[in-house]
Design a protein around this motif. Structure first.
Motif, PDB file in Angstrom:
ATOM      1  N   VAL A   1     -25.772  19.420  59.034  1.00  0.00           N
ATOM      2  CA  VAL A   1     -25.685  20.194  58.304  1.00  0.00           C
ATOM      3  C   VAL A   1     -26.353  20.145  56.786  1.00  0.00           C
ATOM      4  O   VAL A   1     -26.147  19.114  56.364  1.00  0.00           O
ATOM      5  CB  VAL A   1     -24.265  20.958  58.460  1.00  0.00           C
ATOM      6  N   ARG A   2     -26.859  21.332  56.251  1.00  0.00           N
ATOM      7  CA  ARG A   2     -27.253  20.964  54.823  1.00  0.00           C
ATOM      8  C   ARG A   2     -27.002  22.471  54.318  1.00  0.00           C
ATOM      9  O   ARG A   2     -27.034  23.397  54.802  1.00  0.00           O
ATOM     10  CB  ARG A   2     -28.599  20.489  54.603  1.00  0.00           C
ATOM     11  N   LEU A   3     -26.768  22.374  52.924  1.00  0.00           N
ATOM     12  CA  LEU A   3     -26.510  23.357  51.926  1.00  0.00           C
ATOM     13  C   LEU A   3     -27.595  23.884  51.433  1.00  0.00           C
ATOM     14  O   LEU A   3     -28.413  23.061  50.838  1.00  0.00           O
ATOM     15  CB  LEU A   3     -25.598  22.724  50.968  1.00  0.00           C
TER      16      LEU A   3
ATOM     17  N   LEU B   1     -20.878  27.938  59.626  1.00  0.00           N
ATOM     18  CA  LEU B   1     -20.110  28.774  59.035  1.00  0.00           C
ATOM     19  C   LEU B   1     -18.856  27.893  58.233  1.00  0.00           C
ATOM     20  O   LEU B   1     -18.733  28.503  57.133  1.00  0.00           O
ATOM     21  CB  LEU B   1     -19.204  29.559  60.282  1.00  0.00           C
ATOM     22  N   THR B   2     -18.483  27.179  58.754  1.00  0.00           N
ATOM     23  CA  THR B   2     -17.362  26.244  58.147  1.00  0.00           C
ATOM     24  C   THR B   2     -17.930  25.493  57.056  1.00  0.00           C
ATOM     25  O   THR B   2     -17.351  25.742  55.728  1.00  0.00           O
ATOM     26  CB  THR B   2     -16.832  24.925  58.823  1.00  0.00           C
ATOM     27  N   THR B   3     -19.162  25.207  56.875  1.00  0.00           N
ATOM     28  CA  THR B   3     -19.666  24.548  55.676  1.00  0.00           C
ATOM     29  C   THR B   3     -19.805  25.564  54.429  1.00  0.00           C
ATOM     30  O   THR B   3     -19.534  25.437  53.414  1.00  0.00           O
ATOM     31  CB  THR B   3     -21.133  23.726  56.032  1.00  0.00           C
ATOM     32  N   ALA B   4     -20.457  26.639  55.146  1.00  0.00           N
ATOM     33  CA  ALA B   4     -20.797  27.655  53.845  1.00  0.00           C
ATOM     34  C   ALA B   4     -19.438  28.219  53.495  1.00  0.00           C
ATOM     35  O   ALA B   4     -19.475  28.307  52.125  1.00  0.00           O
ATOM     36  CB  ALA B   4     -21.426  28.827  54.581  1.00  0.00           C
ATOM     37  N   ALA B   5     -18.728  28.325  54.059  1.00  0.00           N
ATOM     38  CA  ALA B   5     -17.161  28.906  53.598  1.00  0.00           C
ATOM     39  C   ALA B   5     -16.514  27.754  52.621  1.00  0.00           C
ATOM     40  O   ALA B   5     -16.086  28.362  51.604  1.00  0.00           O
ATOM     41  CB  ALA B   5     -16.109  29.043  54.637  1.00  0.00           C
ATOM     42  N   ILE B   6     -16.659  26.611  53.141  1.00  0.00           N
ATOM     43  CA  ILE B   6     -16.005  25.548  52.141  1.00  0.00           C
ATOM     44  C   ILE B   6     -16.847  25.506  50.696  1.00  0.00           C
ATOM     45  O   ILE B   6     -16.274  25.254  49.769  1.00  0.00           O
ATOM     46  CB  ILE B   6     -16.109  24.175  53.258  1.00  0.00           C
ATOM     47  N   SER B   7     -18.192  25.622  50.921  1.00  0.00           N
ATOM     48  CA  SER B   7     -18.958  25.618  49.720  1.00  0.00           C
ATOM     49  C   SER B   7     -18.860  26.696  48.892  1.00  0.00           C
ATOM     50  O   SER B   7     -18.856  26.521  47.671  1.00  0.00           O
ATOM     51  CB  SER B   7     -20.201  25.256  50.024  1.00  0.00           C
ATOM     52  N   ALA B   8     -18.501  27.890  49.466  1.00  0.00           N
ATOM     53  CA  ALA B   8     -18.445  29.057  48.551  1.00  0.00           C
ATOM     54  C   ALA B   8     -17.298  29.010  47.832  1.00  0.00           C
ATOM     55  O   ALA B   8     -17.257  29.310  46.683  1.00  0.00           O
ATOM     56  CB  ALA B   8     -18.340  30.328  49.589  1.00  0.00           C
TER      57      ALA B   8
ATOM     58  N   GLN C   1     -27.210  25.515  56.453  1.00  0.00           N
ATOM     59  CA  GLN C   1     -27.904  25.422  57.966  1.00  0.00           C
ATOM     60  C   GLN C   1     -27.524  24.479  58.809  1.00  0.00           C
ATOM     61  O   GLN C   1     -27.522  23.199  58.056  1.00  0.00           O
ATOM     62  CB  GLN C   1     -29.535  25.353  57.522  1.00  0.00           C
ATOM     63  N   ALA C   2     -27.122  24.802  60.053  1.00  0.00           N
ATOM     64  CA  ALA C   2     -26.734  23.595  61.002  1.00  0.00           C
ATOM     65  C   ALA C   2     -27.420  23.534  62.213  1.00  0.00           C
ATOM     66  O   ALA C   2     -27.626  24.460  62.728  1.00  0.00           O
ATOM     67  CB  ALA C   2     -25.329  23.626  61.193  1.00  0.00           C
ATOM     68  N   PRO C   3     -27.672  22.258  62.610  1.00  0.00           N
ATOM     69  CA  PRO C   3     -28.343  22.295  64.210  1.00  0.00           C
ATOM     70  C   PRO C   3     -27.464  22.490  65.274  1.00  0.00           C
ATOM     71  O   PRO C   3     -26.352  22.137  64.991  1.00  0.00           O
ATOM     72  CB  PRO C   3     -28.927  20.978  63.804  1.00  0.00           C
ATOM     73  N   ALA C   4     -28.295  23.038  66.298  1.00  0.00           N
ATOM     74  CA  ALA C   4     -27.539  22.595  67.731  1.00  0.00           C
ATOM     75  C   ALA C   4     -27.466  21.228  68.028  1.00  0.00           C
ATOM     76  O   ALA C   4     -28.282  20.347  67.225  1.00  0.00           O
ATOM     77  CB  ALA C   4     -28.313  23.504  68.863  1.00  0.00           C
ATOM     78  N   ASN C   5     -26.945  20.821  69.009  1.00  0.00           N
ATOM     79  CA  ASN C   5     -26.835  19.237  69.319  1.00  0.00           C
ATOM     80  C   ASN C   5     -26.852  19.398  70.815  1.00  0.00           C
ATOM     81  O   ASN C   5     -26.370  20.005  71.594  1.00  0.00           O
ATOM     82  CB  ASN C   5     -25.655  18.500  68.772  1.00  0.00           C
ATOM     83  N   ILE C   6     -27.326  18.042  71.349  1.00  0.00           N
ATOM     84  CA  ILE C   6     -27.325  17.923  72.889  1.00  0.00           C
ATOM     85  C   ILE C   6     -26.523  16.653  72.904  1.00  0.00           C
ATOM     86  O   ILE C   6     -26.811  15.662  72.662  1.00  0.00           O
ATOM     87  CB  ILE C   6     -28.634  17.802  73.559  1.00  0.00           C
ATOM     88  N   ALA C   7     -25.377  16.748  73.941  1.00  0.00           N
ATOM     89  CA  ALA C   7     -24.549  15.508  74.207  1.00  0.00           C
ATOM     90  C   ALA C   7     -25.204  14.677  75.305  1.00  0.00           C
ATOM     91  O   ALA C   7     -25.516  14.934  76.324  1.00  0.00           O
ATOM     92  CB  ALA C   7     -23.061  16.137  74.420  1.00  0.00           C
TER      93      ALA C   7
ATOM     94  N   LEU D   1     -15.428  17.089  56.332  1.00  0.00           N
ATOM     95  CA  LEU D   1     -15.932  18.423  56.799  1.00  0.00           C
ATOM     96  C   LEU D   1     -16.223  18.436  58.227  1.00  0.00           C
ATOM     97  O   LEU D   1     -15.937  19.470  58.910  1.00  0.00           O
ATOM     98  CB  LEU D   1     -17.315  18.534  56.129  1.00  0.00           C
ATOM     99  N   SER D   2     -16.223  17.453  58.924  1.00  0.00           N
ATOM    100  CA  SER D   2     -16.061  17.390  60.326  1.00  0.00           C
ATOM    101  C   SER D   2     -14.823  17.782  60.992  1.00  0.00           C
ATOM    102  O   SER D   2     -15.012  18.461  61.855  1.00  0.00           O
ATOM    103  CB  SER D   2     -16.819  16.115  60.928  1.00  0.00           C
ATOM    104  N   ILE D   3     -13.943  17.276  60.292  1.00  0.00           N
ATOM    105  CA  ILE D   3     -12.620  17.629  60.729  1.00  0.00           C
ATOM    106  C   ILE D   3     -12.090  19.036  60.741  1.00  0.00           C
ATOM    107  O   ILE D   3     -12.048  19.652  61.446  1.00  0.00           O
ATOM    108  CB  ILE D   3     -11.483  16.675  60.104  1.00  0.00           C
ATOM    109  N   GLN D   4     -12.503  19.661  59.302  1.00  0.00           N
ATOM    110  CA  GLN D   4     -12.347  21.032  59.215  1.00  0.00           C
ATOM    111  C   GLN D   4     -13.237  21.846  60.258  1.00  0.00           C
ATOM    112  O   GLN D   4     -12.706  22.979  60.834  1.00  0.00           O
ATOM    113  CB  GLN D   4     -12.833  21.583  57.777  1.00  0.00           C
ATOM    114  N   THR D   5     -14.577  21.397  60.463  1.00  0.00           N
ATOM    115  CA  THR D   5     -15.309  22.041  61.561  1.00  0.00           C
ATOM    116  C   THR D   5     -14.609  21.782  62.883  1.00  0.00           C
ATOM    117  O   THR D   5     -14.644  23.071  63.841  1.00  0.00           O
ATOM    118  CB  THR D   5     -16.691  21.446  61.526  1.00  0.00           C
ATOM    119  N   ARG D   6     -14.112  20.722  63.295  1.00  0.00           N
ATOM    120  CA  ARG D   6     -13.316  20.720  64.514  1.00  0.00           C
ATOM    121  C   ARG D   6     -12.428  21.545  64.812  1.00  0.00           C
ATOM    122  O   ARG D   6     -12.278  22.340  65.932  1.00  0.00           O
ATOM    123  CB  ARG D   6     -12.907  19.192  64.528  1.00  0.00           C
TER     124      ARG D   6
END
Ligand code: PMV
Length: 344
Positions: free
Chosen positions: A336-338, A129-136, A18-24, A146-151
């Motif tokens: 993000v959290r698993l 998506l990235t976090t779930a796929a990496i963890s799966a 589960q990952a949050p939206a963010n505001i810049a 993880l932040s690089i992979q998500t970028r």
């Protein structure tokens, strides 16, 4: 192992994130490298606790192609095809390459906010998506990795939805040095973002396209020159719980970002008449002694930054407002959290 109908067995690997939206507060606008999603500037944001995407990825040897299902709050889950499926498959391909696997995946991704609300969902979606796929796949990555992979998934702002709370994405100079990190956890400051939805529907020009056009604005280089000082001021304001300084600098950044967009070739107009009227009312509220500040992303909806007893005041004021279709209240939240990890 999963038993197939013909008695054979499939290897299934599954995880949910589960990952949050963010505001810049300082917006990411323009890329130095398209393929690697390296930005021209560092950016800074806050995760939003109540607006998130939950995604399950299940790699299954019985699948011959990726199956992608998306669900927005209040709408039925929909299996997607075409460019939407391709964008998800591209992210899965990057993770498959890392895991040295060719397994196809079943993906179910749900947002807890309505699709038509006009809140950018790409950051939460690609981080989950990235976090779930990496963890799966059972891959162990540090938060930086993880932040690089998500970028690399293409929505750079998604990299900021990985760490906790208040987050800086360093532009870096290559892939390894361009990552997001927390400068203060979400419990550091109960800062609120009240999202005023003045228009629904998807934007006419995607941020993907906007990043490409940024450098055509005569004001773009001037914007980039301002940013190191602004980033420093905003980071200091966050550390000191200084709403006035954070708000004033965020407003300056938003105006500079929209000026760049409106003066690019062709120009992009993300805000509309209702956005301008609502901003004027927020300035009027400020004149009446309510410290509230605004920022707008690549869309017309207005994000109001405020704290304490003023949250309810601003919320009540705009819930009755004829130009405002929905009001969402969010505060600084975790990254993000698993939620679960299943390896069969
Ligand atoms: O991450 P992208 O490619 O969707 O771009 C996001 C751009 C802005 O939302 C306008 C600014 C930001 O930093 O979130």
């Amino acid at each position: 192992m999963k038993k197939n109908i013909d008695g054979s067995q499939s290897k299934v690997m599954k995880a949910t994130a589960q990952a949050p939206a963010n505001i810049a507060f300082v917006k990411y606008w323009g890329k130095a490298d398209d393929a690697l999603t390296l930005p021209r500037n560092s950016s800074i944001s806050m995760n939003l606790d109540s607006l998130h995407t939950t995604t399950t990825v299940e790699f299954d040897a019985a699948l011959t192609e990726d199956e992608i299902t998306l669900g927005f709050f209040g709408e039925p889950d929909t299996v997607v095809s075409g460019s939407k499926r391709d964008r998800v498959s591209k992210v899965l391909d990057q993770v498959r390459a890392r895991a040295k696997s060719s397994l196809r995946a079943r993906v179910l991704s749900r947002n807890n906010f309505p699709a038509e609300a006009g809140i950018a969902s790409s950051a939460s979606a690609f981080a989950a998506l990235t976090t779930a796929a990496i963890s799966a796949f059972g891959l162990q990555l540090s938060e930086t990795e993880l932040s690089i992979q998500t970028r690399l998934a293409g929505s750079g702002s998604a990299a900021r939805s990985i760490p906790d709370g208040f987050v800086v994405w360093e532009k870096g100079h290559d892939s390894a040095s361009s990552f997001a990190h927390s400068i203060a956890g979400h419990t550091h400051w109960a800062l609120y973002d009240i999202v005023l939805v003045v228009a629904t529907g998807s934007k006419a020009v995607s941020s993907l396209e906007g990043h490409h056009l940024a450098a055509t604005s005569p004001f773009y280089e001037a914007r980039l020159r301002e940013l190191p000082d602004r980033l420093h001021k905003i980071e200091t304001a966050i550390r000191n719980h200084d709403l006035q300084s954070l708000g004033e600098e965020s407003e300056k950044d938003m105006i500079s970002f929209h000026t760049t967009a409106m003066t690019s070739q062709p120009p992009i107009f993300y805000w509309n008449g209702a956005s301008v009227d609502v901003m004027a009312e927020i300035r009027a509220l400020r004149g009446q002694g309510i410290p509230a500040y605004y920022t707008l992303d690549a869309g017309p909806n207005v994000h109001v930054l405020c704290e304490g007893e003023n949250v309810a005041k601003v919320q009540t004021y705009f819930e009755k407002h004829p130009l405002v279709k929905h009001v969402f209240v969010a505060k600084a939240g975790p990254g993000v959290r698993l939620i679960s990890e299943h390896l069969f």
